[in-house]
Enzyme design. Structure first.
Site, PDB file in Angstrom:
ATOM      1  N   HIS A  90       0.827  -1.200   0.000  1.00  0.00           N
ATOM      2  CA  HIS A  90       0.000   0.000   0.000  1.00  0.00           C
ATOM      3  C   HIS A  90       0.861   1.250   0.000  1.00  0.00           C
ATOM      4  O   HIS A  90       2.085   1.198   0.132  1.00  0.00           O
ATOM      5  CB  HIS A  90      -0.990   0.013   1.187  1.00  0.00           C
ATOM      6  CG  HIS A  90      -0.395   0.369   2.512  1.00  0.00           C
ATOM      7  ND1 HIS A  90      -1.159   0.710   3.608  1.00  0.00           N
ATOM      8  CD2 HIS A  90       0.892   0.440   2.938  1.00  0.00           C
ATOM      9  CE1 HIS A  90      -0.377   0.968   4.631  1.00  0.00           C
ATOM     10  NE2 HIS A  90       0.866   0.814   4.262  1.00  0.00           N
ATOM     11  N   CYS A 142       5.249   5.321   5.268  1.00  0.00           N
ATOM     12  CA  CYS A 142       4.109   4.653   4.630  1.00  0.00           C
ATOM     13  C   CYS A 142       3.612   5.426   3.410  1.00  0.00           C
ATOM     14  O   CYS A 142       2.709   4.955   2.718  1.00  0.00           O
ATOM     15  CB  CYS A 142       2.982   4.409   5.634  1.00  0.00           C
ATOM     16  SG  CYS A 142       3.076   2.786   6.429  1.00  0.00           S
ATOM     17  N   HIS A 174       5.005  -0.183  -0.487  1.00  0.00           N
ATOM     18  CA  HIS A 174       5.753  -1.079   0.400  1.00  0.00           C
ATOM     19  C   HIS A 174       4.730  -2.061   0.965  1.00  0.00           C
ATOM     20  O   HIS A 174       3.525  -1.838   0.856  1.00  0.00           O
ATOM     21  CB  HIS A 174       6.427  -0.285   1.537  1.00  0.00           C
ATOM     22  CG  HIS A 174       5.423   0.375   2.403  1.00  0.00           C
ATOM     23  ND1 HIS A 174       4.836   1.571   2.069  1.00  0.00           N
ATOM     24  CD2 HIS A 174       4.817  -0.023   3.547  1.00  0.00           C
ATOM     25  CE1 HIS A 174       3.945   1.884   2.984  1.00  0.00           C
ATOM     26  NE2 HIS A 174       3.896   0.939   3.897  1.00  0.00           N
ATOM     27  N   HIS A 178       3.135  -4.965   3.942  1.00  0.00           N
ATOM     28  CA  HIS A 178       2.958  -5.364   5.340  1.00  0.00           C
ATOM     29  C   HIS A 178       2.456  -6.803   5.378  1.00  0.00           C
ATOM     30  O   HIS A 178       1.775  -7.253   4.453  1.00  0.00           O
ATOM     31  CB  HIS A 178       1.919  -4.487   6.047  1.00  0.00           C
ATOM     32  CG  HIS A 178       2.352  -3.080   6.260  1.00  0.00           C
ATOM     33  ND1 HIS A 178       3.237  -2.704   7.246  1.00  0.00           N
ATOM     34  CD2 HIS A 178       2.026  -1.946   5.593  1.00  0.00           C
ATOM     35  CE1 HIS A 178       3.414  -1.392   7.199  1.00  0.00           C
ATOM     36  NE2 HIS A 178       2.698  -0.894   6.197  1.00  0.00           N
ATOM     37  N   HIS A 211      -1.379 -10.569  -1.506  1.00  0.00           N
ATOM     38  CA  HIS A 211      -0.411 -10.294  -2.580  1.00  0.00           C
ATOM     39  C   HIS A 211      -0.947  -9.280  -3.583  1.00  0.00           C
ATOM     40  O   HIS A 211      -0.628  -9.338  -4.776  1.00  0.00           O
ATOM     41  CB  HIS A 211       0.049 -11.587  -3.273  1.00  0.00           C
ATOM     42  CG  HIS A 211       1.001 -12.380  -2.431  1.00  0.00           C
ATOM     43  ND1 HIS A 211       0.612 -13.065  -1.306  1.00  0.00           N
ATOM     44  CD2 HIS A 211       2.333 -12.557  -2.525  1.00  0.00           C
ATOM     45  CE1 HIS A 211       1.669 -13.644  -0.762  1.00  0.00           C
ATOM     46  NE2 HIS A 211       2.733 -13.344  -1.472  1.00  0.00           N
ATOM     47  N   GLU A 219      -1.204  -4.500  11.610  1.00  0.00           N
ATOM     48  CA  GLU A 219      -0.397  -4.096  10.444  1.00  0.00           C
ATOM     49  C   GLU A 219       1.068  -4.452  10.684  1.00  0.00           C
ATOM     50  O   GLU A 219       1.805  -4.764   9.755  1.00  0.00           O
ATOM     51  CB  GLU A 219      -0.543  -2.596  10.187  1.00  0.00           C
ATOM     52  CG  GLU A 219       0.098  -2.148   8.893  1.00  0.00           C
ATOM     53  CD  GLU A 219      -0.278  -0.722   8.546  1.00  0.00           C
ATOM     54  OE1 GLU A 219      -1.040  -0.528   7.586  1.00  0.00           O
ATOM     55  OE2 GLU A 219       0.168   0.202   9.247  1.00  0.00           O
TER      56      GLU A 219
HETATM   57 NI    NI Z   1       2.531   1.009   5.495  1.00  0.00          NI
END
Ligand code: NI
Length: 135
Positions: free
Chosen positions: A15, A34, A40, A42, A81, A125
């Site tokens: 995200h 983020c 990137h 999680h 994914h 997360e």
């Molecule tokens: Ni993030």
């Protein structure tokens, strides 16, 4: 007898936290790492709780096989994914924060589960950052 059953699930997803109307710099100030424009990932850990009354005939509150399949269909297959911003329609115009992801999961499950059940969605997360949403 009233109690809560839980089912755990897992998905990996990419995200980027950002608001389209803000510059990259302002997004970085507010959302930090983020907001990386190249995205990137999680490792999301999910716990879905279903609260209700146990059926005395079966001893079940809900058939856990049905709950497992519902979470697979509504969450794992559409999110795992995936790039949440680009591949999951719910986040086309909704910032994919852990708060918003938990609410989207709750809303999807709420539509499919009998109204007699209360639902809770706990979403991690990171191992240390998580939210709980109960509607
Ligand atoms: Ni993030």
């Amino acid at each position: 007898m009233s109690l809560t059953v839980y089912r755990k699930a897992h998905f990996n997803a990419a995200h980027r936290l950002f608001k389209k109307e803000w510059s990259d710099q302002k997004n970085r100030e507010v959302f930090g790492k983020c907001s990386n424009p190249l995205y990137h990932g999680h490792n999301y850990e999910l716990e879905v709780g279903v609260t209700g009354t146990v059926n005395p005939e079966t001893g079940f509150l809900i058939d856990l096989k049905i709950l497992k399949e519902l979470i697979e269909t509504e969450v794992e297959i559409p999110f795992d994914h995936k790039n949440l911003n680009k591949e999951v329609p719910e986040f086309e115009n909704l910032n994919p924060t852990v708060e918003n992801i938990a609410k989207v999961i709750y809303d999807k499950l709420r539509k499919k589960l009998d109204a007699k059940f209360e639902i809770s969605v706990k979403l991690f997360e990171t191992p240390r950052n998580f939210v709980v949403y109960t509607g």
